[in-house]
Enzyme design. Sequence first.
Site, mmCIF file in Angstrom:
data_model
loop_
_atom_site.group_PDB
_atom_site.id
_atom_site.type_symbol
_atom_site.label_atom_id
_atom_site.label_comp_id
_atom_site.label_asym_id
_atom_site.label_seq_id
_atom_site.Cartn_x
_atom_site.Cartn_y
_atom_site.Cartn_z
ATOM 1 N N PHE A 176 0.868 -1.173 0.000
ATOM 2 C CA PHE A 176 0.000 0.000 0.000
ATOM 3 C C PHE A 176 0.912 1.233 0.000
ATOM 4 O O PHE A 176 1.813 1.334 0.833
ATOM 5 C CB PHE A 176 -0.886 -0.025 1.250
ATOM 6 N N ASP B 283 1.501 -4.053 9.250
ATOM 7 C CA ASP B 283 0.298 -3.272 8.953
ATOM 8 C C ASP B 283 -0.873 -4.250 8.884
ATOM 9 O O ASP B 283 -0.917 -5.110 7.999
ATOM 10 C CB ASP B 283 0.494 -2.528 7.622
ATOM 11 N N TYR C 254 -11.440 1.924 10.379
ATOM 12 C CA TYR C 254 -12.653 2.109 9.560
ATOM 13 C C TYR C 254 -12.899 0.996 8.558
ATOM 14 O O TYR C 254 -13.867 1.041 7.827
ATOM 15 C CB TYR C 254 -12.613 3.466 8.839
ATOM 16 N N LYS C 255 -12.002 0.007 8.516
ATOM 17 C CA LYS C 255 -12.206 -1.099 7.573
ATOM 18 C C LYS C 255 -12.983 -2.219 8.283
ATOM 19 O O LYS C 255 -14.150 -2.038 8.604
ATOM 20 C CB LYS C 255 -10.861 -1.547 7.017
ATOM 21 N N ARG D 279 -12.179 -5.911 -6.559
ATOM 22 C CA ARG D 279 -11.893 -6.414 -5.220
ATOM 23 C C ARG D 279 -13.177 -6.546 -4.406
ATOM 24 O O ARG D 279 -13.992 -5.621 -4.372
ATOM 25 C CB ARG D 279 -10.947 -5.398 -4.568
HETATM 26 C C1 LIG Z 1 -6.241 1.489 4.218
HETATM 27 C C2 LIG Z 1 -4.792 1.299 4.481
HETATM 28 C C3 LIG Z 1 -4.069 2.280 5.144
HETATM 29 C C4 LIG Z 1 -4.760 3.582 5.455
HETATM 30 O O1 LIG Z 1 -3.998 4.500 6.079
HETATM 31 P P1 LIG Z 1 -4.671 5.860 6.551
HETATM 32 O O2 LIG Z 1 -3.613 6.535 7.276
HETATM 33 O O3 LIG Z 1 -5.887 5.513 7.360
HETATM 34 O O4 LIG Z 1 -5.119 6.593 5.326
HETATM 35 C C5 LIG Z 1 -2.753 2.024 5.469
HETATM 36 N N1 LIG Z 1 -2.171 0.844 5.119
HETATM 37 C C6 LIG Z 1 -2.847 -0.105 4.435
HETATM 38 C C7 LIG Z 1 -2.173 -1.384 4.077
HETATM 39 C C8 LIG Z 1 -4.173 0.105 4.091
HETATM 40 O O5 LIG Z 1 -4.840 -0.814 3.408
#
Ligand SMILES: *Cc1c(COP(=O)(O)O)cnc(C)c1O
Length: 408
Positions: free
Chosen positions: A119, A193, A218-219, A367
């Site tokens: 990511f 992560d 939030y996921k 996805r």
């Molecule tokens: C969604 C996601 C993030 C999001 O980071 P934010 O700081 O909340 O924008 C970070 N790492 C991964 C792997 C993600 O999928």
Amino acid sequence: MTTADANDSLAWVRNRFSLPKGVIYLDANSLGPLPRSTAPRIATAVRQEWGDSLIGAWNDHDWINLPRRAARALGPLLGADSDDIAVADSTTVNLFKCLTAALRLRPDREVVVVEQDTFPTDAYVAAGVVDVLGRGHIVQRVPASDMADEISAAGARLAAVVLSHVDYRSGRRHDLAGVTAAAHAVGALTVWDLAHSAGVMPLHLERDGVDFAVGCGYKWLNGGPGAPSFLYVAQAHQEQFHPGLVGWMGHAEPFDFDSEYQPARGAARAMVGTPPILSLIGLIEGLASLDGVDLDTVRRKSVKLTESMMDLVDARLARYGFGLATPRDPECRGGQVSLVHPDAYAICQALIARGVIGDFRTPDILRFGLSPLFLRHSDIPAAIDVLHDIMATRAWDHPDFSTKAAVT
Ligand SMILES: *Cc1c(COP(=O)(O)O)cnc(C)c1O
């Protein structure tokens, strides 16, 4: 009702969510749906707590301890003591803190390993940390499939690895305990992560010897848009946790207004500024949607849902040119199924227009995040029916579906 749904011991959890009628929501890995309790709880916090109690709400409604309450709810989901968890800021910011601390714990080592296709924020943060530290660290981008080998090859030069437990695009999952052990074998630290695993499978951060971890509220945790993130710091590293970003909320006694910084006990030292109370209340309600829900059962249902989707893709969609990006071995995947198709964007838009909500990830991934908390087994064939119809009629091949919005 199908047999699988009749036997679904998680069926009751669906009622905890407010889901729009006629929608099959396959995007809980991007933004979890709204728990029924969230809107009334936030309305009360706004009208009564903020409105009536004003500044007194910090004490009268215990706002000051909400981050700890969220950490306590997260403990069992992460397999960690709540004192080793802090709830604050965004995943990106928490990653910055953890990686900074990790590199400072390995001052004689220069290599930081980051996955090739990670990511983007994770890679940007690694570059930013290296830049701020100014000690000439080298960021090595490594294919996720070669991780264990690359860790051994970097050996005593390796300071830390930044890894996504489950890849946001393909859904491929690392062996968290195995990769952590491989890093430890060469004396390096791990920063995991957990954005795509926390809340959809059991985690055992303490048992697996994880050094640092961050994750998203939030996921799969259903905390609401922009909900605070969490971070985990293994107890062994807490005394020497120097995150680079330090603020009064990480002080042992913020209201002493001490001119000298004294870190709080445990992971709470990773707090920086004032918590976003309304978002935090949303996160606490999101975490409550997992109350009393056994994560092993969640994972078993998750494996069934993803397997059922992959089987249906094989059986019904092969001739339309779909490939599978997600590993078939359940040990190697998370809670999503990702299909590869050159027209993925338009197909995704056509699906959304028909009430089947997944998402697109550039350049060619369709996805689907399949939440065991509210999906019925029958939702999977129903979604595949719609996808099949869109392909058979070429409904996706319409100009309305090819214009990209700002958020994909
Ligand atoms: C969604 C996601 C993030 C999001 O980071 P934010 O700081 O909340 O924008 C970070 N790492 C991964 C792997 C993600 O999928």
